[in-house]
Design a protein around this motif. Structure first.
Motif, PDB file in Angstrom:
ATOM      1  N   ILE A   1     -60.405  10.666  20.621  1.00  0.00           N
ATOM      2  CA  ILE A   1     -61.179   9.558  20.591  1.00  0.00           C
ATOM      3  C   ILE A   1     -61.346   8.444  19.536  1.00  0.00           C
ATOM      4  CG2 ILE A   1     -62.585  10.147  22.895  1.00  0.00           C
ATOM      5  CD1 ILE A   1     -65.074  10.655  21.610  1.00  0.00           C
TER       6      ILE A   1
ATOM      7  N   VAL B   1     -53.744   7.347  27.389  1.00  0.00           N
ATOM      8  CA  VAL B   1     -54.654   6.885  28.210  1.00  0.00           C
ATOM      9  C   VAL B   1     -54.709   7.268  29.003  1.00  0.00           C
ATOM     10  CG1 VAL B   1     -53.469   4.723  27.986  1.00  0.00           C
ATOM     11  CG2 VAL B   1     -55.968   5.538  27.224  1.00  0.00           C
ATOM     12  N   GLY B   2     -55.405   7.552  29.679  1.00  0.00           N
ATOM     13  CA  GLY B   2     -56.679   7.831  30.924  1.00  0.00           C
ATOM     14  C   GLY B   2     -55.262   8.661  32.483  1.00  0.00           C
TER      15      GLY B   2
ATOM     16  N   ALA C   1     -56.997   0.216  22.887  1.00  0.00           N
ATOM     17  CA  ALA C   1     -57.904   1.895  23.023  1.00  0.00           C
ATOM     18  C   ALA C   1     -59.449   1.529  23.406  1.00  0.00           C
ATOM     19  CB  ALA C   1     -57.319   2.678  22.517  1.00  0.00           C
ATOM     20  N   ARG C   2     -60.459   1.766  24.193  1.00  0.00           N
ATOM     21  CA  ARG C   2     -61.392   1.101  24.425  1.00  0.00           C
ATOM     22  C   ARG C   2     -62.785   3.023  23.518  1.00  0.00           C
ATOM     23  NH1 ARG C   2     -61.715  -2.238  27.818  1.00  0.00           N
ATOM     24  NH2 ARG C   2     -60.570  -2.842  29.092  1.00  0.00           N
TER      25      ARG C   2
ATOM     26  N   GLN D   1     -62.717   6.479  24.775  1.00  0.00           N
ATOM     27  CA  GLN D   1     -61.374   6.701  25.751  1.00  0.00           C
ATOM     28  C   GLN D   1     -59.894   7.997  24.836  1.00  0.00           C
ATOM     29  OE1 GLN D   1     -58.990   2.954  26.320  1.00  0.00           O
ATOM     30  NE2 GLN D   1     -59.733   3.089  28.558  1.00  0.00           N
TER      31      GLN D   1
ATOM     32  N   ASP E   1     -58.239  -1.329  32.189  1.00  0.00           N
ATOM     33  CA  ASP E   1     -57.449   0.195  32.377  1.00  0.00           C
ATOM     34  C   ASP E   1     -56.292   0.483  32.606  1.00  0.00           C
ATOM     35  OD1 ASP E   1     -60.143   0.342  31.394  1.00  0.00           O
ATOM     36  OD2 ASP E   1     -61.232   0.579  32.632  1.00  0.00           O
TER      37      ASP E   1
END
Length: 287
Positions: free
Chosen positions: A39, A57-58, A72-73, A76, A111
């Motif tokens: 992250i 991601v996710g 990317a946040r 995350q 997202d």
């Protein structure tokens, strides 16, 4: 493909609390080169200029090609990997700050769709190159880098408005107006009720839209803004602590000192002394 390389810049201390660049650079990766899973504590945008790879991601995997930007946040869990046969070359910028969440909400990423294909690869590449070219350790360097970051974000926002012409929400506009009110009036004895009244919403609604768009409450934003403005005044060394307190909207010097210590870990007197000591130290060489 030419030899792999990496040119990067990392900012360890930032003066601009509203929007700060954490790192930037450009890299031609080795076949199969990967980062993560891990992250980051900031927003991160990569622009692929050649080659290809995958972004995870996710729980989903995205194939990324030239002209794609992947996003990317903070916090995350992500991983990105260069292709074995055609490893990518990319530019990137990492940033955060009080306004970052609000700005990120207006970018062409969600997202469900963290990858966006730009119609202006060379323009985006030049914008990121300008950020990196302005790198440096002085406040004026940071100001230039943030200025070019705003231009890069503006270019992405234009692409967002073309694909989602009505994407700007009323809640983000309330927050923007509230932030403007705070920035123009923080030196006065204002309350959150005053802020809410200035934008025409209730205090509770202002709290909700601030948490949604900024990730913190209005009072936390106001306090943080005042404390960081106080830091600027303390670094200048021309005002007493009482004068600094009054200048950033605190009528009680001792309450200001308690708030400052809670935010910065040291009382304003010690902060002022540490900044004076730092000013007499030789500046570190850029690496």
């Amino acid at each position: 493909m030419a030899d792999v390389y990496k040119q990067s810049f990392k900012q360890n201390y930032t003066h601009n609390i509203e929007l700060s660049i954490f790192n930037c650079g450009l890299e031609r990766c080795a076949p199969g080169q990967t980062w993560g899973p891990g992250i980051r504590d900031h927003y991160l945008i990569h622009l692929v200029v050649s080659g290809k790879g995958v972004f995870e991601v996710g729980g989903r995997t995205y194939e990324v090609v030239p002209g794609d930007l992947f996003f990317a946040r903070p916090n995350q869990l992500i991983r990105y990997t260069a292709d074995e046969a055609q490893p990518w070359e990319y530019s990137w910028v990492g940033f955060n700050g009080a306004c970052a969440n609000k700005l990120a909400a207006q970018l062409p990423f969600t997202d469900a769709a963290p990858v966006h294909h730009t119609q202006d690869l060379e323009g985006m590449r030049a914008a990121l190159s300008s950020i990196y070219s302005s790198r440096g350790l002085q406040p004026q360097d940071e100001a230039a880098m943030v200025g070019y970051l705003y231009l890069f974000i503006a270019a992405l926002m234009r692409e967002t408005s073309e694909s989602r012409p009505h994407s700007t929400s009323s809640s983000s506009q309330y927050v923007l107006n509230a932030i403007k009110y705070i920035q123009f009036n923080y030196s006065h004895d204002i309350s959150i009720d005053d802020v809410a009244k200035s934008v025409g919403v209730s205090r509770s609604h202002l709290y909700r839209v601030f948490m949604l768009n900024v990730g913190k409450s209005p009072i936390d934003y106001l306090t943080e803004y005042r404390v960081n403005e106080a830091c600027k005044l303390l670094r200048s060394g021309t005002l007493s602590i009482a004068e600094v307190a009054a200048s950033v909207g605190f009528l009680d010097q001792f309450y200001f000192s308690r708030v400052f210590k809670r935010a910065k870990g040291v009382p304003p007197s010690k902060y002022m002394t540490s900044q004076a000591d730092a000013d007499v130290q030789p500046a570190p060489d850029e690496t």
